[in-house]
Design a protein around this motif. Sequence first.
Motif, PDB file in Angstrom:
ATOM      1  N   THR A 197       7.585 -12.719   6.387  1.00 39.43           N
ATOM      2  CA  THR A 197       6.606 -12.719   5.372  1.00 39.43           C
ATOM      3  C   THR A 197       5.282 -12.894   6.139  1.00 39.43           C
ATOM      4  O   THR A 197       4.234 -12.320   6.030  1.00 39.43           O
ATOM      5  N   GLY A 307      -0.087 -16.584  -0.130  1.00 40.77           N
ATOM      6  CA  GLY A 307       0.744 -15.668  -0.518  1.00 40.77           C
ATOM      7  C   GLY A 307       2.069 -16.050   0.453  1.00 40.77           C
ATOM      8  O   GLY A 307       3.493 -15.593   0.152  1.00 40.77           O
ATOM      9  N   SER A 311       5.685 -15.383  -1.484  1.00 40.64           N
ATOM     10  CA  SER A 311       6.371 -14.254  -1.095  1.00 40.64           C
ATOM     11  C   SER A 311       7.783 -14.628  -0.368  1.00 40.64           C
ATOM     12  O   SER A 311       8.659 -14.058  -0.501  1.00 40.64           O
ATOM     13  N   THR A 314      10.352 -15.800  -2.398  1.00 42.43           N
ATOM     14  CA  THR A 314      10.939 -14.972  -3.397  1.00 42.43           C
ATOM     15  C   THR A 314      11.832 -13.972  -2.628  1.00 42.43           C
ATOM     16  O   THR A 314      12.830 -13.331  -2.913  1.00 42.43           O
ATOM     17  N   SER A 315      11.437 -13.679  -1.230  1.00 36.71           N
ATOM     18  CA  SER A 315      12.212 -12.679  -0.661  1.00 36.71           C
ATOM     19  C   SER A 315      13.481 -13.257  -0.101  1.00 36.71           C
ATOM     20  O   SER A 315      14.695 -12.643   0.012  1.00 36.71           O
ATOM     21  N   ALA A 476       1.833  -8.346  -3.093  1.00 34.38           N
ATOM     22  CA  ALA A 476       2.970  -9.030  -3.007  1.00 34.38           C
ATOM     23  C   ALA A 476       4.215  -8.128  -3.374  1.00 34.38           C
ATOM     24  O   ALA A 476       5.264  -8.175  -2.811  1.00 34.38           O
ATOM     25  N   ASN A 477       3.939  -7.272  -4.465  1.00 36.53           N
ATOM     26  CA  ASN A 477       5.041  -6.252  -4.660  1.00 36.53           C
ATOM     27  C   ASN A 477       5.114  -5.119  -3.712  1.00 36.53           C
ATOM     28  O   ASN A 477       6.339  -4.784  -3.344  1.00 36.53           O
ATOM     29  N   GLN A 479       4.416  -5.574  -0.501  1.00 37.52           N
ATOM     30  CA  GLN A 479       5.252  -6.554   0.572  1.00 37.52           C
ATOM     31  C   GLN A 479       6.834  -6.562   0.248  1.00 37.52           C
ATOM     32  O   GLN A 479       7.488  -6.338   1.148  1.00 37.52           O
ATOM     33  N   LEU A 480       7.030  -7.157  -0.940  1.00 32.77           N
ATOM     34  CA  LEU A 480       8.278  -7.487  -1.180  1.00 32.77           C
ATOM     35  C   LEU A 480       9.246  -6.110  -1.483  1.00 32.77           C
ATOM     36  O   LEU A 480      10.227  -6.000  -0.746  1.00 32.77           O
TER      37      LEU A 480
END
Length: 530
Positions: A197, A307, A311, A314-315, A476-477, A479-480
């Motif tokens: 990340t 972030g 992030s 979440t990942s 974020a979307n 990136q993820l």
Amino acid sequence: MGLVQELGGPLAEGFARLGLASQVAVAVGGFLFLSVFFNVLSQILFKNPNEPPLVFHWFPFVGSTITYGMDPPRFFRENKAKYGDCFTFILLGKKTTVYVGPKGNDFILNGKIRDVCAEEIYTVLTTPVFGKDVVYDCPNSKLMEQKKFMKIALTTEAFRSYVPIISDEVTSYFKRTADFKGQSGIVNICPKMAQITIFTASHALQGKEIRDKFDEKLADLYHDLDMGFSPLNFMLHWAPLPWNNRRDHAQRTVAKIYMDTIKSRRAQGESGAQDMMYHLMNSTYKNGVKVPDHEIAHMMIALLMAGQHSSSSTSSWIMLRLASRPDIMEELYQEQVKNLGADLPPLTYEDLAKLPLNQAIVKETLRLHAPIHSIMRAVKQPMPVPGTKYVIPTNHVLLAAPGVSATDEQYFPQPDLWEPHRWEKESPIAPSIVRNDPEEEEEKIDYGYGLVSKGTGSPYLPFGAGRHRCIGEQFANVQLQTIVAMTVRMFKFRNVDGSNNVIGTDYASLFSRPLEPANIYWEKREKHWE
Ligand code: HEM
């Protein structure tokens, strides 16, 4: 009176005969007993009908701090069942009013600036970490302008340039990292996703020069900055404790690195770059003042920190969920083969829109594992709660918990089931927000950083709502989704014991994240390692 005197005499004599340690113990015990007694009595006798019900607690000051802190979502669910959507609890001596459900989210997150205030709560934590004059260390109108600068920089053109950067970072990370040597193995996935990340975000948002510094000293400095974000620092942010000293040193050093980079980029007369730093270097406030270098540096820290936790947690959750459902991981791979071609060409921004399951993975994971479980606001003037007799006084703090409605059966059938296919319209467990007519346009509002949907009535708000809504959602979307797509190309995951279980949540820091070690078993898809 006579009885008290009769009893008091022998009691006082007995007390005097005790040793000092015993006397102290008896006095403390007596004090505790009395404080518990009066605390309970006051809850029974002094109920204010114009304030939300108070969660029962034995000890003053401590109140419900421990039960809340151990598992906030469970605390919200249990007390919602007992007291309804709006209730108050004691958090470290402070009356904290929770209002859950779409109405509560709207009441708090879309509260008027004259009624609610975020900076009063967060500045003690964020200003020593980010630095002066940005985010919560400035008037809200200035934050709105800063958010506008950051949001404007995140254009489609910028996203287009980010996808190859992020893909390359992910691939090269897996190829060079010792824990992924060999054909298969077991790894604690959380620290790996934290590194991926920070490498991807710093490279995309801050440029290659800053990214390369993460291989040297920046990673350690950011780690020290991070120590400032402990819940303990809501009270001890000022204390000359070792971790606060390291935080302050790291803040000064990182800000200087950014300011030196800005100076050298200006000197080079660079043009047309797509990163955030370049954009901020060319932004001007409404009053005609160019954004000063120290503010650019502090915004760079704020962006990366905002972030990073969300992030990276979440990942990690996504990878753990995939390990618990290898069938879905295989579906994701097949989705890419089908929609992008069997040879899986280099991923582009446009490709992401062709991968609906890949998108749904992020959405569904954020539904169950929103990294921010509690969003707080100070109350600036008494706030009547519409449709009730309650008025929230200014000595309360308001707490929104959008995660509660996101896991409520009323809005999401089988709420505890992680099922990315629920986001397909025809799914039998699709939430009402997916089944409803998309033509029904959501109400939009501009708080000074561009139009955002108001979120009124939505049970799903992982990125918040109102003037403090996340400006990093699209980043974020991208990136993820890119991280997931690239990981799926390179690996098959499963749980070490082959089960469908998923590890519990760690609520000890400000963000909810997986408990560690969160081990998964990985196996390479050979084809994509050449
Ligand atoms: C605000 C969630 C990623 C930058 C917020 C808020 C939430 C949130 C819930 C509202 C906080 C409040 O109302 O007090 C998330 C989640 C993310 C994510 C779930 C990833 C999965 C990012 C990223 C960035 C970012 C990648 C930067 C590129 C910000 C900023 C704010 C914000 C600047 C505004 C704070 C304010 O106005 O007070 N985010 N975020 N976030 N986020 Fe994010």
